[in-house]
Design a protein around this motif. Structure first.
Motif, PDB file in Angstrom:
ATOM      1  N   ALA A   1     -30.110  19.401  16.923  1.00 16.75           N
ATOM      2  CA  ALA A   1     -29.192  19.363  16.950  1.00 16.75           C
ATOM      3  C   ALA A   1     -28.614  18.904  15.036  1.00 16.75           C
ATOM      4  N   PHE A   2     -30.113  17.975  15.032  1.00 13.77           N
ATOM      5  CA  PHE A   2     -30.050  18.107  13.325  1.00 13.77           C
ATOM      6  C   PHE A   2     -30.792  19.459  12.891  1.00 13.77           C
ATOM      7  N   THR A   3     -31.281  20.116  13.875  1.00 15.81           N
ATOM      8  CA  THR A   3     -31.609  21.448  13.079  1.00 15.81           C
ATOM      9  C   THR A   3     -30.870  22.526  12.423  1.00 15.81           C
ATOM     10  N   ILE A   4     -29.953  22.363  13.468  1.00 17.69           N
ATOM     11  CA  ILE A   4     -29.115  23.363  13.553  1.00 17.69           C
ATOM     12  C   ILE A   4     -28.176  22.866  12.301  1.00 17.69           C
ATOM     13  N   PHE A   5     -27.649  22.485  12.287  1.00 16.04           N
ATOM     14  CA  PHE A   5     -26.673  21.105  10.989  1.00 16.04           C
ATOM     15  C   PHE A   5     -28.112  21.863   9.756  1.00 16.04           C
ATOM     16  N   PHE A   6     -29.307  20.651   9.657  1.00 12.64           N
ATOM     17  CA  PHE A   6     -29.802  21.379   8.638  1.00 12.64           C
ATOM     18  C   PHE A   6     -29.356  23.251   8.210  1.00 12.64           C
ATOM     19  N   TYR A   7     -29.516  23.887   8.900  1.00 14.59           N
ATOM     20  CA  TYR A   7     -29.489  25.205   8.596  1.00 14.59           C
ATOM     21  C   TYR A   7     -28.353  25.522   8.142  1.00 14.59           C
ATOM     22  N   ALA A   8     -27.163  25.139   8.956  1.00 14.62           N
ATOM     23  CA  ALA A   8     -25.891  25.474   9.076  1.00 14.62           C
ATOM     24  C   ALA A   8     -25.381  25.245   7.939  1.00 14.62           C
ATOM     25  N   VAL A   9     -25.031  24.068   7.137  1.00 13.24           N
ATOM     26  CA  VAL A   9     -24.540  23.285   6.140  1.00 13.24           C
ATOM     27  C   VAL A   9     -25.291  22.588   5.007  1.00 13.24           C
ATOM     28  N   VAL A  10     -26.580  22.006   5.045  1.00 14.01           N
ATOM     29  CA  VAL A  10     -27.791  22.010   4.371  1.00 14.01           C
ATOM     30  C   VAL A  10     -28.026  23.081   3.832  1.00 14.01           C
ATOM     31  N   TYR A  11     -28.687  23.819   4.195  1.00  8.23           N
ATOM     32  CA  TYR A  11     -28.992  25.066   3.169  1.00  8.23           C
ATOM     33  C   TYR A  11     -27.991  26.239   3.338  1.00  8.23           C
ATOM     34  N   SER A  12     -27.213  26.351   3.947  1.00 13.45           N
ATOM     35  CA  SER A  12     -26.445  27.636   3.754  1.00 13.45           C
ATOM     36  C   SER A  12     -24.996  27.395   3.272  1.00 13.45           C
TER      37      SER A  12
ATOM     38  N   ILE B   1     -36.492  23.637  -0.288  1.00 12.56           N
ATOM     39  CA  ILE B   1     -36.113  22.333   0.612  1.00 12.56           C
ATOM     40  C   ILE B   1     -35.218  23.053   1.838  1.00 12.56           C
ATOM     41  N   GLY B   2     -35.234  24.341   1.544  1.00 14.50           N
ATOM     42  CA  GLY B   2     -34.159  24.666   2.813  1.00 14.50           C
ATOM     43  C   GLY B   2     -34.853  25.011   4.330  1.00 14.50           C
ATOM     44  N   GLY B   3     -36.495  25.994   4.165  1.00 11.52           N
ATOM     45  CA  GLY B   3     -37.512  25.328   4.277  1.00 11.52           C
ATOM     46  C   GLY B   3     -37.345  24.695   5.431  1.00 11.52           C
TER      47      GLY B   3
END
Length: 311
Positions: free
Chosen positions: A126-137, A150-152
């Motif tokens: 769940a955190f991975t999906i959130f991180f990629y979709a929200v924090v990174y994208s 950071i997005g890596g």
């Protein structure tokens, strides 16, 4: 994110291939492979059925991240040659469909992983999906040239996932696998950015090549590659490493470091003259670099029952 009109968003009837492309299958391959390796080399055996369901959930979660990323990035994807043919900018899938697919697959993969394996791994997914979709994208990609650094982390979470499926927690081994991917990501993507040329600038993405120049990018490729080497070698001295991994890692890191030095030494005049041959070569090497490191961990685990793998 840009507002695409109905006619721009969907002008042709989509096929299954278009929906599959929405999930970024090439990225999914790396996610699945590194998560699977981590699961298999973990010290706790996992029932084959649970392992298969868990890897499927991780793959679906990775696909969900890809769909959400394509939904949000549809405007900049349309401006870059490398991404202009993706399903949304090509008018094959409507943005709303991509969003719905991404959200549905996210929920499905997280709940199923929690039920099949454990809720620690589900929480990481769940955190991975959130991180990629929200924090990174939604945040990092358009706001800072450190977006790739950071997005890596988003691409580095799969080994933590696979390890958590097996053990229900973390360890130095799982964090070093995470660190290997995390440190590998910047030189991998910056090598690509050097020969993609103006794509990122045209799309308004603050890639390091656009904000700080190509000379600084070449310096960073070398710097991060130097920092990557001890991480890769350190993994060889853990319980999942061994002589085979360490020997292969030494060879791969010597070659990768030589490539980074070659990039660092070049200027744009030389690079343009040979159509960025060195940069393209190092980018291809970076793909093999990661797969071979994780493949070597798998070999060590396969040899261990015969007393040949590991220390």
């Amino acid at each position: 994110m840009t507002d695409l009109s109905a006619s721009e968003a969907k002008t042709v009837e989509p096929g299954m291939g278009d929906y599959f492309a929405l999930l970024k299958p090439r990225v999914m391959q790396l996610v699945v492979f590194t998560a699977l390796v981590a699961l298999l080399v973990a010290p706790v055996p996992v029932h084959p059925v649970i392992a298969a369901i868990s890897i499927l959930c991780i793959a679906v979660g990775a696909g969900a991240s890809g769909a959400l990323n394509m939904w949000w990035d549809a405007d900049i994807d349309a401006k870059m040659r490398r991404t202009a043919k993706r399903p949304i900018p090509a008018g094959k899938v409507a943005p709303g469909e991509a969003l719905g697919i991404g959200l549905a697959l996210s929920g499905f993969s997280i709940v199923m992983l929690g039920l099949a394996a454990n809720w620690v791994s589900a929480g990481i997914l769940a955190f991975t999906i959130f991180f990629y979709a929200v924090v990174y994208s939604m945040w990092l990609k358009r706001s800072t040239p450190q977006n790739i650094v950071i997005g890596g982390a988003a691409g580095a979470f799969p080994p933590l996932l696979g390890w958590a499926v097996a053990t229900g927690g973390f360890s130095i081994e799982s964090w070093l696998m995470f660190a290997l991917i995390f440190m590998w990501t910047p030189p991998h993507f910056w090598a690509l950015a050097l020969f993609v040329r103006t794509d990122y600038g045209d799309a308004g993405v603050p890639m390091l090549t656009e904000t700080h120049g190509r000379r600084v990018t070449r310096n960073h490729v070398l710097g991060y590659t130097i920092a990557l080497v001890p991480v890769a070698l350190a993994l060889g001295f853990t319980s999942i490493g061994g002589p085979f991994y360490l020997a292969l890692s030494v060879l791969l890191n010597i070659r990768f470091l030589r490539g980074a030095i070659a990039i660092w030494r070049r200027d744009e005049t030389v690079a343009e003259a040979d159509n960025y041959a060195t940069e393209k070569s190092v980018f291809r090497q970076s793909l093999y670099y990661l797969f071979l490191h994780f493949g070597a961990l798998l070999v060590e685990a396969s040899l261990a029952p015969f007393g040949l793998g590991g220390w």
